[in-house]
Design an enzyme around this catalytic site. Structure first.
Site, short mmCIF file in Angstrom:
data_model
loop_
_atom_site.label_atom_id
_atom_site.label_comp_id
_atom_site.label_asym_id
_atom_site.label_seq_id
_atom_site.Cartn_x
_atom_site.Cartn_y
_atom_site.Cartn_z
N GLY A 152 0.83 -1.20 0.00
CA GLY A 152 0.00 0.00 0.00
C GLY A 152 0.85 1.24 0.00
O GLY A 152 0.95 1.94 1.01
N THR A 153 1.48 1.51 -1.11
CA THR A 153 2.40 2.63 -1.22
C THR A 153 2.64 2.88 -2.70
O THR A 153 2.17 2.14 -3.56
CB THR A 153 3.72 2.31 -0.50
OG1 THR A 153 4.52 3.47 -0.43
CG2 THR A 153 4.50 1.22 -1.21
N THR A 154 3.39 3.92 -3.00
CA THR A 154 3.77 4.21 -4.38
C THR A 154 5.24 4.57 -4.41
O THR A 154 5.67 5.51 -3.74
CB THR A 154 2.95 5.37 -4.96
OG1 THR A 154 1.56 5.02 -4.97
CG2 THR A 154 3.38 5.66 -6.39
#
Length: 210
Positions: A7-9
């Site tokens: 859950g990140t970029t």
């Protein structure tokens, strides 16, 4: 346990002889935003950097390991470790523990005789490309990169593209958000972070919201 999951970029691109890497700064535990200023971009050598996605503890151990190994290599051999060797070292370590894996997705970028970006998964799979992205926001990042990336784009255009790509992910992925973190590997100066003021200034010029 604090969990980044995917859950990140994170994103890394090559632009001419430069490497530009960036991330968001939101850490999540399930649907809870546990940290709005999580560091996900690390310098691991003078001309190398690494982004992290996954379990925080696992990722931080690997960052410390790579920093130590690359410094030891430089002290013993009087030269920096080649970026492909760094990626191979990290992928071999992950492959050796694949039955009890480090729950991470990593990007390793840097410059030796040319710019490099490697994407490395939890089982040690390593792929080099001109750009790469990890995390739940990566589908939105790839949409921007595939439409606008040019191999020999200028450093300025490359930085703006990374900002646009992460901003696009933040708009559509609830697990990505808050401040951006950006760094550049300059073939002459080495790695440096962009200041928060510069990032905010570029966001304003691009008419993008934080």
């Amino acid at each position: 346990m604090e969990v980044l999951k995917t859950g990140t970029t994170t994103v890394g691109i090559t632009a001419g002889d430069y490497v530009i890497m960036g991330t968001d700064s939101r850490a999540t535990m399930e649907n809870f935003i546990s940290n709005k200023n999580a560091q996900k971009l690390y310098q691991i050598d003078n001309y190398a950097a690494m982004t992290i996605a996954g379990l925080v503890g696992d990722a931080q151990v690997l960052v410390r390991y790579m920093k130590a190994e690359m410094e030891l290599y430089r002290v013993q051999r009087k030269v920096s470790m080649p970026i492909d060797a760094a990626a191979t070292l990290l992928s071999n370590m992950l492959n050796q523990t694949k039955f009890y894996p480090y729950m991470v997705q990593l990007l390793v970028g840097g410059y030796d005789t040319k710019p490099h970006i490697f994407s490395i998964d939890a089982a040690g799979g390593s792929v080099e490309d001109i750009y790469a992205s990890t995390g739940s926001g990566s589908p939105f990042v790839y949409g921007v990169l595939e439409a606008e990336y040019q191999k020999n784009m200028s450093l300025d255009d490359g930085i703006n593209l990374v900002i646009k790509a992460i901003s696009a992910a933040k708009q559509r992925d609830s697990a990505s958000g808050n401040m951006l973190q950006l760094g550049v590997v300059d073939p002459k100066k080495g790695f440096y972070y962009l200041s928060e003021d510069e990032i905010l200034s570029r966001l304003k010029k691009l008419k993008l919201q934080l």
